[in-house]
Design a protein around this motif. Structure first.
Motif, PDB file in Angstrom:
ATOM      1  N   GLN A  32      63.080   6.660  56.831  1.00  0.00           N
ATOM      2  CA  GLN A  32      62.335   6.928  58.066  1.00  0.00           C
ATOM      3  C   GLN A  32      62.244   8.420  58.304  1.00  0.00           C
ATOM      4  O   GLN A  32      63.053   9.191  57.811  1.00  0.00           O
ATOM      5  N   SER A  33      61.252   8.788  59.079  1.00  0.00           N
ATOM      6  CA  SER A  33      61.032  10.187  59.409  1.00  0.00           C
ATOM      7  C   SER A  33      60.549  10.291  60.855  1.00  0.00           C
ATOM      8  O   SER A  33      59.578   9.643  61.210  1.00  0.00           O
ATOM      9  N   PRO A  34      61.222  11.075  61.661  1.00  0.00           N
ATOM     10  CA  PRO A  34      62.520  11.705  61.456  1.00  0.00           C
ATOM     11  C   PRO A  34      63.640  10.680  61.550  1.00  0.00           C
ATOM     12  O   PRO A  34      63.434   9.565  62.011  1.00  0.00           O
ATOM     13  N   SER A  35      64.825  11.087  61.145  1.00  0.00           N
ATOM     14  CA  SER A  35      65.923  10.125  61.039  1.00  0.00           C
ATOM     15  C   SER A  35      66.936  10.202  62.181  1.00  0.00           C
ATOM     16  O   SER A  35      67.943   9.520  62.143  1.00  0.00           O
ATOM     17  N   PHE A  36      66.671  11.019  63.189  1.00  0.00           N
ATOM     18  CA  PHE A  36      67.605  11.098  64.309  1.00  0.00           C
ATOM     19  C   PHE A  36      66.852  11.465  65.588  1.00  0.00           C
ATOM     20  O   PHE A  36      65.724  11.958  65.542  1.00  0.00           O
ATOM     21  N   GLY A  37      67.487  11.192  66.720  1.00  0.00           N
ATOM     22  CA  GLY A  37      66.930  11.571  68.015  1.00  0.00           C
ATOM     23  C   GLY A  37      65.786  10.679  68.474  1.00  0.00           C
ATOM     24  O   GLY A  37      65.517   9.623  67.901  1.00  0.00           O
ATOM     25  N   ARG A  38      65.141  11.123  69.520  1.00  0.00           N
ATOM     26  CA  ARG A  38      63.985  10.422  70.070  1.00  0.00           C
ATOM     27  C   ARG A  38      62.741  11.020  69.428  1.00  0.00           C
ATOM     28  O   ARG A  38      62.644  12.231  69.288  1.00  0.00           O
ATOM     29  N   VAL A  39      61.798  10.165  69.037  1.00  0.00           N
ATOM     30  CA  VAL A  39      60.623  10.658  68.327  1.00  0.00           C
ATOM     31  C   VAL A  39      59.342  10.251  69.047  1.00  0.00           C
ATOM     32  O   VAL A  39      59.259   9.165  69.620  1.00  0.00           O
TER      33      VAL A  39
ATOM     34  N   HIS B 261      56.229  10.185  67.484  1.00  0.00           N
ATOM     35  CA  HIS B 261      55.483   9.343  66.539  1.00  0.00           C
ATOM     36  C   HIS B 261      56.386   9.064  65.348  1.00  0.00           C
ATOM     37  O   HIS B 261      56.396   9.818  64.382  1.00  0.00           O
ATOM     38  N   GLY B 262      57.131   7.973  65.420  1.00  0.00           N
ATOM     39  CA  GLY B 262      58.059   7.635  64.352  1.00  0.00           C
ATOM     40  C   GLY B 262      57.414   6.759  63.294  1.00  0.00           C
ATOM     41  O   GLY B 262      56.552   5.931  63.591  1.00  0.00           O
ATOM     42  N   LYS B 263      57.850   6.962  62.062  1.00  0.00           N
ATOM     43  CA  LYS B 263      57.387   6.139  60.948  1.00  0.00           C
ATOM     44  C   LYS B 263      58.581   5.796  60.075  1.00  0.00           C
ATOM     45  O   LYS B 263      59.458   6.629  59.861  1.00  0.00           O
TER      46      LYS B 263
ATOM     47  N   GLY C  67      56.428  -2.298  53.410  1.00  0.00           N
ATOM     48  CA  GLY C  67      55.750  -2.271  54.698  1.00  0.00           C
ATOM     49  C   GLY C  67      56.091  -0.980  55.423  1.00  0.00           C
ATOM     50  O   GLY C  67      57.155  -0.393  55.201  1.00  0.00           O
ATOM     51  N   ILE C  68      55.179  -0.548  56.270  1.00  0.00           N
ATOM     52  CA  ILE C  68      55.379   0.657  57.068  1.00  0.00           C
ATOM     53  C   ILE C  68      55.423   0.256  58.534  1.00  0.00           C
ATOM     54  O   ILE C  68      54.592  -0.527  58.988  1.00  0.00           O
ATOM     55  N   VAL C  69      56.409   0.789  59.238  1.00  0.00           N
ATOM     56  CA  VAL C  69      56.572   0.532  60.660  1.00  0.00           C
ATOM     57  C   VAL C  69      56.287   1.839  61.394  1.00  0.00           C
ATOM     58  O   VAL C  69      56.854   2.879  61.056  1.00  0.00           O
ATOM     59  N   LYS C  70      55.398   1.777  62.372  1.00  0.00           N
ATOM     60  CA  LYS C  70      55.072   2.951  63.183  1.00  0.00           C
ATOM     61  C   LYS C  70      55.331   2.618  64.638  1.00  0.00           C
ATOM     62  O   LYS C  70      55.036   1.509  65.085  1.00  0.00           O
TER      63      LYS C  70
ATOM     64  N   LEU D  12      54.782   7.873  53.841  1.00  0.00           N
ATOM     65  CA  LEU D  12      54.892   8.177  55.272  1.00  0.00           C
ATOM     66  C   LEU D  12      54.057   9.385  55.668  1.00  0.00           C
ATOM     67  O   LEU D  12      53.655   9.507  56.814  1.00  0.00           O
ATOM     68  N   LYS D  13      53.781  10.239  54.698  1.00  0.00           N
ATOM     69  CA  LYS D  13      52.932  11.400  54.977  1.00  0.00           C
ATOM     70  C   LYS D  13      51.450  11.067  54.822  1.00  0.00           C
ATOM     71  O   LYS D  13      50.608  11.930  54.928  1.00  0.00           O
ATOM     72  N   GLY D  14      51.152   9.788  54.547  1.00  0.00           N
ATOM     73  CA  GLY D  14      49.751   9.374  54.433  1.00  0.00           C
ATOM     74  C   GLY D  14      49.191   9.479  53.039  1.00  0.00           C
ATOM     75  O   GLY D  14      47.983   9.507  52.849  1.00  0.00           O
ATOM     76  N   GLY D  15      50.058   9.516  52.047  1.00  0.00           N
ATOM     77  CA  GLY D  15      49.616   9.616  50.656  1.00  0.00           C
ATOM     78  C   GLY D  15      48.909   8.356  50.195  1.00  0.00           C
ATOM     79  O   GLY D  15      48.986   7.307  50.807  1.00  0.00           O
ATOM     80  N   LYS D  16      48.216   8.481  49.097  1.00  0.00           N
ATOM     81  CA  LYS D  16      47.485   7.366  48.509  1.00  0.00           C
ATOM     82  C   LYS D  16      48.456   6.415  47.815  1.00  0.00           C
ATOM     83  O   LYS D  16      49.375   6.836  47.121  1.00  0.00           O
ATOM     84  N   VAL D  17      48.263   5.133  48.004  1.00  0.00           N
ATOM     85  CA  VAL D  17      49.098   4.130  47.351  1.00  0.00           C
ATOM     86  C   VAL D  17      48.607   3.946  45.922  1.00  0.00           C
ATOM     87  O   VAL D  17      47.457   3.604  45.697  1.00  0.00           O
ATOM     88  N   ILE D  18      49.480   4.203  44.971  1.00  0.00           N
ATOM     89  CA  ILE D  18      49.136   4.021  43.565  1.00  0.00           C
ATOM     90  C   ILE D  18      50.173   3.064  42.994  1.00  0.00           C
ATOM     91  O   ILE D  18      51.293   3.450  42.699  1.00  0.00           O
TER      92      ILE D  18
END
Length: 150
Positions: A9-16, A18-20, A38-41, A138-144
């Motif tokens: 996950q990013s970021p991995s601590f605190g309150r976020v 826009h968490g992913k 799967g991606i959780v947002k 998580l950075k929006g890269g292309k799925v290959i």
């Protein structure tokens, strides 16, 4: 059945704001590793809650009793498990030592219920075979998918 679950996950601590987070399940087949992810947002969420939501979603995908290796970077989760806190919370109705409901009680209950169906070994791993791929996703890269198979 042996299964590996990877969570990042990013970021991995605190309150976020826009968490992913991303989960990936790997199962070995005759043809080699098979994966599903799967991606959780979530917006305006604690990193801890986001992690628990992601773990719950991954565990929900398993429909048979499994031997799981869970790879995570979440030190708090690892600490909770190895110190036996989740077991104590479960026995105490998910209350803290002071008698107050623990934070994210609903998700801790679900994760505990789902994890009791399996045998789980937790591995605190900050680098593994899927880490760079997960970060890219998580950075929006292309799925290959060809990069996922060996």
């Amino acid at each position: 059945m042996r299964v590996q679950i990877y969570i990042y996950q990013s970021p991995s601590f605190g309150r976020v704001k826009h968490g992913k987070a991303i989960w990936l399940i790997q199962v070995m087949t005759i043809k080699g590793p098979a994966t599903k992810y799967g991606i959780v947002k979530a917006d305006d969420i604690s990193a801890r809650r986001l992690f628990l939501m992601t773990l719950k979603e991954a565990l929900d995908k398993l429909n048979k009793r499994c031997q799981i290796e869970l790879y995570t970077t979440d030190r708090f989760f690892v600490s909770v498990i190895y110190r036996g806190l989740l077991s104590r919370w479960s026995k105490n109705g998910y209350k803290s030592a002071r008698g107050a409901d623990i934070k994210n009680k609903d998700l801790w209950e679900e994760v505990n219920k789902l994890s009791n169906l399996h045998t789980i070994r937790i591995i605190e791993a900050h680098d593994h075979e899927y880490m760079s791929w997960m970060v890219t996703q998580l950075k929006g890269g292309k799925v290959i998918w060809t990069t996922m198979r060996r």
